[in-house]
Design an enzyme around this catalytic site. Structure first.
Site, PDB file in Angstrom:
ATOM      1  N   GLY A  80       0.824  -1.196   0.000  1.00  0.00           N
ATOM      2  CA  GLY A  80       0.000   0.000   0.000  1.00  0.00           C
ATOM      3  C   GLY A  80       0.856   1.241   0.000  1.00  0.00           C
ATOM      4  N   MET A  82       1.391   3.245   2.340  1.00  0.00           N
ATOM      5  CA  MET A  82       2.067   3.470   3.610  1.00  0.00           C
ATOM      6  C   MET A  82       3.132   2.424   3.903  1.00  0.00           C
ATOM      7  SD  MET A  82       0.180   3.941   7.268  1.00  0.00           S
ATOM      8  CE  MET A  82       1.073   4.373   8.754  1.00  0.00           C
ATOM      9  N   ASP A 195     -13.726   6.239   9.697  1.00  0.00           N
ATOM     10  CA  ASP A 195     -13.610   5.865   8.285  1.00  0.00           C
ATOM     11  C   ASP A 195     -14.337   4.545   8.037  1.00  0.00           C
ATOM     12  OD1 ASP A 195     -12.915   6.178   5.633  1.00  0.00           O
ATOM     13  OD2 ASP A 195     -10.952   5.226   5.858  1.00  0.00           O
TER      14      ASP A 195
END
Length: 524
Positions: A80, A82, A195
């Site tokens: 990803g 990150m 989220d």
């Protein structure tokens, strides 16, 4: 970490996929933010597919490397923005885990390190079967941050909806109940997810309600709140400010609450708004607001009243009025106008799903749809008075009389069948209807327990219910409609585990297989 190696190919950027099946493992990139339909070059943060350089920077470990002296890398699961996620083995106890490692070029980024640490803190603070479990968090000798989580496989709710489209209301409500269990535990622990979206809800393999097979993921932008529901403390707010760059919006616009869009303090009510949007989309087969431009979409969340679920559901799909009202309340613009807590919403849905006929349309709605003709086909009285004689006029009325009589007969027998079905269903789930007398009002009483009868077990068998010893082979358990783990064991036999849903009486054959010589036996 002594050795680095280049992975052979990039994998899904936002959610790790199982290397063989391609299904989601439940591990997500904490920094991924979905901006549906964002145009190329716009300033909105959107998930992008990592380049070869990204993969080299994010996934430098190869199988066989041991991280922090405890976790041996087995394979790369996903990459990803990150960092990277690996399937690893905890060497000391030979447990398979998911190991999330921050990208090497982010090692000196204080804000990224703080966000990664906050994800670990938030997820580890919530102890619930429907929340992904964090086993460990730390820093390797070369300053690489890592987090260890349970290894999961399955598919996300987003993948399920894309494959199946609109879900049956009863199934959608069961999924929402599981998500609400996770939210209730998170809010009690002082954590607001911020989220919540279908892509952060994982339906693991062999999912069924009550068994902890649904997992809420990605606490990367979660916020710690105090018991009043407000953001916790000046230090926490300063930390959040450091993690939010100017112009950056934390969250996913399609499920973002009005207060989050307005950059106001958010509390548990923001998660309930997102849950309402998810429940709406599961049943209607489309989002609450279908705009693809993030700015316009967030404007709708701020100002445009949400459409009613009953008006948006596919034709022929019946939505109970109580469910329609609840979703409308969850999508209220003001947090104070939404339900008080996740526990309140969960209890409402549990009461709704306990009614065996709640998701069946009442007779009057069925008949209205079947027997109401279009306006251009409505028969007017003057159509029957243009005969040549009174006898002719009377004869022309005979079909009308027969039609009315037939409809009345159909209504009568349809209602009779519904009453019989209701009586059978109530008897099955343990609802006892007391016959009223002239001097009293009708009363309904619900049985508090259900009886479980076990057959086929050895006389020396021992039984546990969710880990607690019970006296068998006949015992009563609370009626809650959820799944429980029954374990049967006896000396000289192989232990056996059975999942039982406490929604009514059960008679189960729990015969045990004799243990072969040298094979592990049940504990004494």
């Amino acid at each position: 970490m002594a050795e680095r190696d280049r992975p052979t190919r990039p994998i899904d950027e936002a959610r790790a996929l199982h290397p063989r099946t391609g299904t989601s493992t439940g591990v997500m990139d904490a920094g991924a933010v979905e901006n549906a339909g964002a145009k190329p070059g716009s300033e909105s943060r959107a998930v992008r597919r990592p380049s070869r350089m990204d993969v080299q920077q994010a996934a430098p470990l190869r199988p066989g490397i041991v991280v922090a002296g405890r976790y041996r890398i087995e394979r790369l699961i996903g990459v990803g923005g990150m960092g990277a996620v690996y399937e690893a083995t905890q060497v000391a106890i030979q447990r398979r885990v998911a190991l999330k490692v921050v990208r090497a070029d982010f090692a000196g980024d204080a804000a990224m390190a703080a966000r990664f640490q906050r994800e670990a803190r938030a997820a580890s603070a919530v102890h619930h079967p429907n929340v992904v479990m964090v086993h460990d968090f730390g820093q390797d000798e070369d300053a690489t941050l890592f987090m260890v989580m349970e290894l999961l496989s399955g598919e996300s709710l987003l993948q399920r909806m894309r494959r199946d489209g609109s879900l049956p209301p009863r199934e959608a409500v069961r999924i929402a109940i599981e998500v609400l269990g996770a939210l209730e535990a998170a809010h009690e622990a002082g954590v607001v997810h911020r989220d919540l979206k279908p892509d952060n809800v994982l339906l693991t393999e062999a999912f069924f309600p009550g068994a902890g097979k649904l997992k809420v993921l990605d606490f990367g932008i979660a916020r710690i709140v105090d018991r009043s529901g407000q953001t916790g403390g000046a230090q926490q707010r300063q930390s959040d400010a450091g993690l939010t760059e100017v112009g950056q919006m934390l969250g996913t616009p399609r499920y973002m609450s009005p207060e989050a869009v307005a950059r106001l303090p958010v509390g548990p009510a923001a998660d309930l708004y997102a849950l309402g949007a998810i429940l709406f989309e599961m049943i209607a087969g489309r989002p609450v607001f279908a705009e693809r431009e993030p700015v316009i979409l967030m404007g709708h969340h701020l100002r445009t009243p949400a459409p009613r679920l009953r008006d948006s559901a596919p034709s022929g799909l019946y939505v109970p009025r109580a469910l329609d009202d609840l979703v409308d309340a969850l999508l209220a613009k003001l947090p104070t106008e939404r339900p008080n807590s996740a526990a309140v919403v969960r209890k409402t849905l549990l009461d709704l799903i306990a009614d065996p006929l709640a998701f069946d349309p009442p007779p009057e709605e069925v008949h209205a749809k079947i027997f109401t003709p279009p306006p251009d086909q409505v028969v007017k009285p003057e159509h029957f008075v243009r005969g040549r004689s009174p006898l002719w006029r009377a004869l022309r009325l005979v079909p009308v009389v027969l039609l009315v009589a037939g409809i009345g007969t159909m209504l009568y027998f349809h209602r009779l069948r519904l009453e019989q079905r209701r009586a059978e269903e109530q008897s099955r789930i343990g609802v006892i209807a007391h016959t009223p007398t002239p001097a009293e009002e009708p009363v309904e009483r619900r049985v508090e327990h259900v009886r479980i009868t076990l057959t086929g077990a050895p006389e020396s068998a021992r039984f546990t219910w969710d880990g607690a010893p019970i006296e068998g082979p006949v015992f009563d358990v609370p009626f809650d409609g959820l799944s429980h783990r029954l374990e049967v064991s006896a000396r000289g036999y192989r232990a056996r585990q059975v999942d039982v849903i406490a929604d009514g009486p059960h008679q189960l054959d729990v015969s045990l297989e004799r243990a072969r010589r040298g094979a592990p036996r049940a504990e004494r």
